[in-house]
Enzyme design. Structure first.
Site, PDB file in Angstrom:
ATOM      1  N   ARG A  62       0.896  -1.091   0.070  1.00 22.85           N
ATOM      2  CA  ARG A  62       0.142  -0.191   0.024  1.00 22.85           C
ATOM      3  C   ARG A  62       0.820   1.236  -0.037  1.00 22.85           C
ATOM      4  O   ARG A  62       0.472   2.229   0.676  1.00 22.85           O
ATOM      5  CB  ARG A  62      -0.894   0.095   1.120  1.00 22.85           C
ATOM      6  CG  ARG A  62      -1.784  -1.164   1.123  1.00 22.85           C
ATOM      7  CD  ARG A  62      -2.922  -1.201   0.091  1.00 22.85           C
ATOM      8  NE  ARG A  62      -3.682  -2.403   0.023  1.00 22.85           N
ATOM      9  CZ  ARG A  62      -3.382  -3.747  -0.474  1.00 22.85           C
ATOM     10  NH1 ARG A  62      -2.167  -3.787  -1.274  1.00 22.85           N
ATOM     11  NH2 ARG A  62      -4.169  -4.737  -0.488  1.00 22.85           N
ATOM     12  N   SER A  74     -11.019   0.384   3.680  1.00 23.09           N
ATOM     13  CA  SER A  74     -10.367  -0.235   4.846  1.00 23.09           C
ATOM     14  C   SER A  74      -9.361   0.912   5.518  1.00 23.09           C
ATOM     15  O   SER A  74      -8.539   1.729   4.858  1.00 23.09           O
ATOM     16  CB  SER A  74      -9.159  -1.016   4.345  1.00 23.09           C
ATOM     17  OG  SER A  74      -9.813  -2.287   3.596  1.00 23.09           O
ATOM     18  N   GLU A 129      -4.243   3.241   6.800  1.00 22.84           N
ATOM     19  CA  GLU A 129      -4.385   2.972   5.157  1.00 22.84           C
ATOM     20  C   GLU A 129      -4.957   4.282   4.693  1.00 22.84           C
ATOM     21  O   GLU A 129      -4.554   4.593   3.563  1.00 22.84           O
ATOM     22  CB  GLU A 129      -5.095   1.571   4.870  1.00 22.84           C
ATOM     23  CG  GLU A 129      -5.060   1.458   3.325  1.00 22.84           C
ATOM     24  CD  GLU A 129      -5.568   0.048   3.032  1.00 22.84           C
ATOM     25  OE1 GLU A 129      -6.054  -0.282   2.090  1.00 22.84           O
ATOM     26  OE2 GLU A 129      -5.149  -0.948   3.798  1.00 22.84           O
TER      27      GLU A 129
END
Length: 299
Positions: free
Chosen positions: A172, A221, A291
């Site tokens: 990520r 998320s 995130e």
């Protein structure tokens, strides 16, 4: 706030004091000094070249994984709208996708072209520009697995094409320059059967619907999965399922999602995330990392 109304040669839409809450999934947050929706990549490059180098620039896609703080965003927010979302098949396994194209549009175009391996993009609620920058992923795959190259416009207005290997991808995360805008990407899959590709896309869509609070004001998320564990499990074990601060709540359906139950402020949403992080650290000794991107000034 600098006056950009007289910027020469602008062909796209330039809006002062633009509300950002309607443009992000949480439906919360402040305003941008300026919102620029370029007509094409040349328009963006010319705009950035003419812009005062001291003026901050931030890219915005669908706003699906973003908290815009209540104090708003200084400088210019660049939003790649539909005119920059074109998708074309280059060969039997490769697509060139505009930075404004959604994950759903890309996976559907791949299906129509008989290209397998891009079905997972059906599960990423963002645009090419966003998920290329953050190495977005879902259902066991990530952008680094399928990206050939990314076309970017640097803050200086210079245009570059970078190979996947030059993006410094990790979980990520990429090493793209901070204010660079991804205007297109070349993605490669494998030859596939259209019916099988559609079946996999349907499976992903059904799994998302069954497990995620898609019909709420959410941000996707919230925390990255720690090595060897799942963020949702740690949040649940820390007793945070359903936890609220003001109008912000930890989803009871999937507790790695925060939701705006009504009129939550971004301050409340971010504070809830920080409280979850604190409780997980106290309970499990694990430090969760955001995130969701958090941008702008606090109120």
């Amino acid at each position: 706030m600098a006056d950009l109304a007289e910027m020469p040669g602008v062909r796209g839409k330039l809006t002062p004091d633009a509300p950002l809450a309607p443009l992000v999934w949480f439906k919360a947050g402040g305003r941008a000094d300026w919102l620029f929706e370029p007509k094409d990549a040349d328009d963006l490059a010319e705009f950035l070249r003419a812009l005062d180098p001291a003026m901050p620039v931030m890219g915005l896609g669908l706003g699906s994984n973003l908290i815009v703080r209540d104090g708003g965003v200084r400088g210019v927010v660049v939003r790649l709208a539909k005119p920059m979302g074109a998708i074309e098949a280059i060969d039997e396994t490769t697509l060139r996708c505009g930075g404004g194209a959604s994950g759903i549009a890309v996976s559907s175009a791949a299906r129509d072209a008989g290209i397998a391996g891009l079905e997972f993009l059906r599960g990423i609620p963002g645009t090419v520009g966003g998920f290329v920058r953050m190495n977005g992923g879902a259902y066991g795959r990530e952008v680094a697995d399928v990206l050939v190259s990314a076309e970017i416009v640097l803050r200086s207005g210079e245009r570059r094409t970078l190979a996947c290997s030059e993006l410094g991808y990790s979980y990520r995360h990429s090493e793209l320059p901070e204010q660079a805008i991804v205007v297109a990407a070349t993605l490669r899959g494998t030859p596939g059967d259209k019916t099988a590709i559609q079946a996999e896309m349907d499976r992903i869509a059904e799994a998302r619907e069954a497990t995620q609070p898609l019909r709420t004001k959410t941000g996707g998320s919230t925390f990255k999965n720690p090595d060897g564990d799942k963020a949702w499990r740690l949040v649940d074990d820390a007793g945070c399922r359903g936890l609220t601060i003001g109008g912000a709540q930890v989803s009871e359906k999937h507790c790695n999602f925060l939701i705006n139950t009504g009129d939550a402020s971004s301050t409340e949403i971010e504070a809830l995330g920080e409280e979850v992080r604190r409780r997980v650290k106290d309970k499990a000794g694990v430090e969760l990392h955001w995130e969701i991107q958090r941008v702008g000034d606090r109120a």
